[in-house]
Design a protein around this motif. Structure first.
Motif, PDB file in Angstrom:
ATOM      1  N   GLU A  34      -6.032 -12.627  -4.831  1.00 32.95           N
ATOM      2  CA  GLU A  34      -6.987 -11.585  -4.872  1.00 32.95           C
ATOM      3  C   GLU A  34      -6.636 -10.368  -3.991  1.00 32.95           C
ATOM      4  O   GLU A  34      -6.916  -9.135  -4.354  1.00 32.95           O
ATOM      5  CB  GLU A  34      -8.153 -12.294  -4.315  1.00 32.95           C
ATOM      6  N   SER A  35      -5.949 -10.724  -2.784  1.00 33.31           N
ATOM      7  CA  SER A  35      -5.412  -9.859  -1.999  1.00 33.31           C
ATOM      8  C   SER A  35      -4.362  -8.734  -2.607  1.00 33.31           C
ATOM      9  O   SER A  35      -4.392  -7.581  -2.693  1.00 33.31           O
ATOM     10  CB  SER A  35      -4.539 -10.385  -0.822  1.00 33.31           C
ATOM     11  N   ARG A  42      -3.996  -1.884  -7.255  1.00 32.28           N
ATOM     12  CA  ARG A  42      -4.675  -0.911  -7.892  1.00 32.28           C
ATOM     13  C   ARG A  42      -4.225  -0.560  -9.141  1.00 32.28           C
ATOM     14  O   ARG A  42      -4.201   0.561  -9.551  1.00 32.28           O
ATOM     15  CB  ARG A  42      -4.945   0.225  -6.741  1.00 32.28           C
ATOM     16  N   THR A  66      -4.088  -8.426  -6.131  1.00 28.07           N
ATOM     17  CA  THR A  66      -4.768  -7.257  -7.150  1.00 28.07           C
ATOM     18  C   THR A  66      -5.427  -6.231  -6.561  1.00 28.07           C
ATOM     19  O   THR A  66      -5.318  -5.193  -7.024  1.00 28.07           O
ATOM     20  CB  THR A  66      -5.808  -8.365  -7.722  1.00 28.07           C
ATOM     21  N   ALA A  67      -5.971  -6.315  -5.216  1.00 29.99           N
ATOM     22  CA  ALA A  67      -6.731  -5.485  -4.498  1.00 29.99           C
ATOM     23  C   ALA A  67      -5.599  -4.101  -4.153  1.00 29.99           C
ATOM     24  O   ALA A  67      -5.726  -3.172  -4.256  1.00 29.99           O
ATOM     25  CB  ALA A  67      -7.645  -5.509  -3.436  1.00 29.99           C
ATOM     26  N   THR A  78       0.689  -1.239   0.157  1.00 31.73           N
ATOM     27  CA  THR A  78       0.046  -0.013   0.107  1.00 31.73           C
ATOM     28  C   THR A  78       0.715   1.306   0.120  1.00 31.73           C
ATOM     29  O   THR A  78       0.586   2.180  -0.557  1.00 31.73           O
ATOM     30  CB  THR A  78      -0.917   0.138   1.183  1.00 31.73           C
TER      31      THR A  78
END
Length: 348
Positions: A145-146, A152, A148-149, A125
């Motif tokens: 999935e984590s 961004r 990819t989120a 992040t």
């Protein structure tokens, strides 16, 4: 408390005012625009130097939608294979104009496989918030999935693991093959009681164990697997457990990495056993200490430096605008024999 005012940074407006020109002209000079005449360029640069003006590189990079910075996430610094990977990354970006920003997932010496997912997420992040051009992840343990989120849309390459996610490439060694090669190498020397010190099953890094089990089963041998953290202390504990609980002492041990193998060497020495006379030990990663004159550890080379360099080069292509489906590049591991492995005594 010190009441003195903090010196104010010199701005473009200050340079423009002192030189008697517009701020826009100063900006053009600082961006090395060819539209500025030599005389006016010299005036602005001389004024800037006299006033002590330093260009805000970050602001100019953000304005161009590029920061020329790559985020590098490393699982930990305790394992020298990540130093090899980082060295390859540095080679891969050389001459590109990109700079590296590093975050580490596991800071403690014995935290090798006890990774905090929140720490991983925080690092990624932070990279994205700082608008890095791309991210390299060596030892990432989270889900596709984590990731990819978290990304961004930021291009990324995962190193040492194949991960299926949009916009994410993977560069890794064929660890399943490496596990098979380890067993086959030891078996060809005459070993048929081969134990494996494996990483914990909670981690998405089970290919070496899978290759070991596959080869043992194919050869008609009984697998013996002990899970531990992939650190020297973890290897020491695992080897101690094998010696305490195995119905018949193995003649060879294949460790999931060189650090665990080093711990196994220590445990065997503490038990009064000689390597390789009593037990052969084979590591994985072929790190620098494995080749040292003192250790002389046989190991499976996963080409850490090549992984880092290949991942960096792939990311640079994505940053430059290369499209296409996610790329998966696998390197073939190889056995590097040294003095920690020999035929069992009955075969010598």
């Amino acid at each position: 408390m010190d009441s003195r005012a903090r010196p104010r940074s010199v701005t473009m407006e200050d340079v423009a005012r002192e030189a008697g020109v517009s701020r826009a002209l100063v900006s053009l000079v600082m961006r090395e625009s060819p539209l500025v005449s030599p005389a006016r360029r010299a005036l602005v640069l001389e004024t800037a130097e006299r006033l002590g003006y330093t260009p805000n590189r970050l602001a100019s990079r953000l304005a161009s939608n590029r920061t020329h910075t790559i985020g590098v996430f490393l699982l930990g610094l305790h394992n020298p294979v990540f130093a090899d990977i980082y060295a390859g990354i540095a080679e891969g970006i050389e001459g590109s104009g990109e700079h590296l920003m590093v975050a580490v997932g596991a800071a403690e010496q014995d935290a090798g496989t006890d990774v905090d997912p929140a720490r991983e997420a925080e690092a990624i992040t932070s990279f994205v918030d700082l608008r890095v051009d791309g991210i390299l992840l060596a030892g990432y343990t989270g889900s596709p999935e984590s990731l990819t989120a978290l990304l961004r849309g930021t291009p990324a390459v995962v190193i040492t693991r194949e991960l299926t996610a949009p916009g994410v490439d993977s560069v890794l060694a064929d660890d399943r093959l490496g596990g098979r090669l380890a067993v086959e190498f030891l078996n060809e020397l005459g070993h048929d009681r081969i134990a494996h010190i494996a990483s914990r099953a909670t981690l998405p890094y089970g290919s070496r164990r899978a290759g070991y089990v596959e080869a043992m089963t194919r050869l008609g041998l009984e697998p013996l697997v002990v899970e531990e953290s992939m650190t020297e202390r973890g290897g020491h504990r695992a080897m101690g457990e094998i010696l305490r609980t195995a119905s018949t002492r193995p003649t060879a041990v294949f460790a999931n990495n060189d650090l665990a193998a080093l711990g196994a060497l220590g445990a065997l020495a503490s038990a009064g056993l000689s390597v390789p006379r009593d037990v052969s030990v084979l590591g994985y990663d072929d790190t620098a200490f494995a080749a040292s004159d003192v250790v002389q550890l046989s190991s499976v080379d996963q080409h850490g430096r090549d992984l880092g360099r290949g991942a960096a080069e792939q990311l640079l292509r994505r940053i430059a605008g290369e499209d296409g489906a996610p790329v998966v590049r696998r390197l073939a591991p190889r056995i590097v024999p040294r003095q920690s492995v020999a035929p069992p005594r009955s075969w010598a």
